[in-house]
Scaffold this active site. Sequence first.
Site, PDB file in Angstrom:
ATOM      1  N   ARG A   1      68.733  59.185  40.029  1.00 55.34           N
ATOM      2  CA  ARG A   1      69.225  58.262  41.754  1.00 55.34           C
ATOM      3  C   ARG A   1      70.241  58.454  42.091  1.00 55.34           C
ATOM      4  O   ARG A   1      71.226  59.324  41.732  1.00 55.34           O
ATOM      5  CB  ARG A   1      69.272  56.705  40.631  1.00 55.34           C
ATOM      6  CG  ARG A   1      71.069  56.631  40.451  1.00 55.34           C
ATOM      7  CD  ARG A   1      71.335  55.921  40.575  1.00 55.34           C
ATOM      8  NE  ARG A   1      72.812  55.438  41.181  1.00 55.34           N
ATOM      9  CZ  ARG A   1      73.914  56.241  40.868  1.00 55.34           C
ATOM     10  NH1 ARG A   1      74.142  57.864  41.435  1.00 55.34           N
ATOM     11  NH2 ARG A   1      74.462  56.565  40.605  1.00 55.34           N
TER      12      ARG A   1
ATOM     13  N   HIS B   1      80.294  49.629  43.449  1.00 49.66           N
ATOM     14  CA  HIS B   1      81.388  49.247  42.367  1.00 49.66           C
ATOM     15  C   HIS B   1      80.706  47.833  42.958  1.00 49.66           C
ATOM     16  O   HIS B   1      82.005  46.346  43.126  1.00 49.66           O
ATOM     17  CB  HIS B   1      82.615  49.630  42.629  1.00 49.66           C
ATOM     18  CG  HIS B   1      82.595  50.984  42.328  1.00 49.66           C
ATOM     19  ND1 HIS B   1      83.308  50.180  40.255  1.00 49.66           N
ATOM     20  CD2 HIS B   1      82.849  51.826  42.275  1.00 49.66           C
ATOM     21  CE1 HIS B   1      83.744  51.800  40.442  1.00 49.66           C
ATOM     22  NE2 HIS B   1      83.305  52.764  41.506  1.00 49.66           N
TER      23      HIS B   1
ATOM     24  N   GLY C   1      76.661  63.322  38.645  1.00 52.83           N
ATOM     25  CA  GLY C   1      76.745  61.963  39.777  1.00 52.83           C
ATOM     26  C   GLY C   1      75.390  61.369  40.431  1.00 52.83           C
ATOM     27  O   GLY C   1      75.433  60.672  41.104  1.00 52.83           O
TER      28      GLY C   1
ATOM     29  N   ASP D   1      72.058  52.417  37.750  1.00 50.22           N
ATOM     30  CA  ASP D   1      71.726  53.903  37.542  1.00 50.22           C
ATOM     31  C   ASP D   1      70.306  53.578  36.827  1.00 50.22           C
ATOM     32  O   ASP D   1      69.381  54.088  36.748  1.00 50.22           O
ATOM     33  CB  ASP D   1      72.805  53.983  36.952  1.00 50.22           C
ATOM     34  CG  ASP D   1      73.626  54.680  36.963  1.00 50.22           C
ATOM     35  OD1 ASP D   1      74.314  53.920  38.839  1.00 50.22           O
ATOM     36  OD2 ASP D   1      74.828  54.637  37.013  1.00 50.22           O
TER      37      ASP D   1
ATOM     38  N   TYR E   1      86.624  53.518  35.867  1.00 53.70           N
ATOM     39  CA  TYR E   1      86.095  52.319  36.021  1.00 53.70           C
ATOM     40  C   TYR E   1      86.347  51.005  34.886  1.00 53.70           C
ATOM     41  O   TYR E   1      86.289  49.997  36.047  1.00 53.70           O
ATOM     42  CB  TYR E   1      84.794  53.200  35.336  1.00 53.70           C
ATOM     43  CG  TYR E   1      83.608  52.773  35.704  1.00 53.70           C
ATOM     44  CD1 TYR E   1      82.502  52.621  37.010  1.00 53.70           C
ATOM     45  CD2 TYR E   1      82.706  51.582  34.599  1.00 53.70           C
ATOM     46  CE1 TYR E   1      81.676  51.884  36.900  1.00 53.70           C
ATOM     47  CE2 TYR E   1      81.728  50.649  35.209  1.00 53.70           C
ATOM     48  CZ  TYR E   1      81.678  50.640  36.466  1.00 53.70           C
ATOM     49  OH  TYR E   1      80.620  50.059  37.182  1.00 53.70           O
TER      50      TYR E   1
END
Length: 333
Positions: free
Chosen positions: A8, A15, A100, A145, A194
Amino acid sequence: MQAFAPGRVNLIGDHTDHTGGLVLPMAIQLGTTVTGWRGGDRVRLVSADEPAPADVGLDVGDPASATPPWARYVAGVVSELRPSQGFTGEVTTTLPLGGGLSSSAALEVAVALALGLAEDDLLTVARLCQLAEHAASGVPCGIMDQLASAAGVDGSALLIDCHSLAVTPVAIPDDSEVVVVHSGQERALAGSAYAERRAQCEAAQDRVGVLRKASLDRVDSLDDPVLRRRARHVVTENERVRDFAAALAAGDLSAAGRLMTASHASLRDDFEVSTPTLDALVTRLSERPGVYGARLTGAGFGGCVVALTRPGAITGEGWVVRPSAGAHLQRLP
Ligand code: GLA
């Protein structure tokens, strides 16, 4: 049987998923395929891209300690799903690994379908694979994701409300192109940073209430300047996702591009997940004729930039990605 799960790219809304906000990713034509047959009491997979196979028992313990490292994602799915039979086969992918574009989510979703999870139960697939990712990587990621990979729609990006988990397709206009360019920077320390950002969002919520409902005034009243910036990013980003979906629906690509550029500035200044390399790439791509907007995409700290462009505006670098259907299983003869 053969299971395919797409990667994707996130067009806008980063975030925001871990506080139940809005995201707008699209599943892409690049993805991961698992081919083989069910049976036995182990999941054994070879990969064209990895020197050592993944060989995981159905009673696997801690997925994070599986070796080689890519086997952790397989082990994560096995430990969450606990299938009654194993699988033997091979993995191939057209995704850049660790680039990514959610290669790990694609692997998890493809393995989950291969092991028997029903492909039409999108939310179960996405939730299970999100937990598999937590167990495998230790990163407390949101659901974006895995849900984008499971729920992709040909020709459309997906407006996802990460609180209700409603998925609304948003058509990508024909006269546009989505291009992803890797910054060349590996996402070092992305895991711990993260988790820290997610904890800061939660700390802000403890003070001002759920961020998906909080007003900017309320957020501006936060004393702690770091929490104020983090919360301001989330609140303004949720608004940008709404506006972006409306701009795409109206075919207003210039407005959509401006929102992407504003999203990048917010991720850079308020959420502080950009890097000088990503900033320079966003600036360079944005200056090209025919580029409506560009931004870092995904967790940040390196990785990829996504640009919305007139067709053909960026050539010779990156990947032109197309909004594609979600994961599916094929029973081979
Ligand atoms: C990673 C996570 C997602 C999401 C993005 C940032 O890709 O896996 O859940 O939080 O970062 O938007």
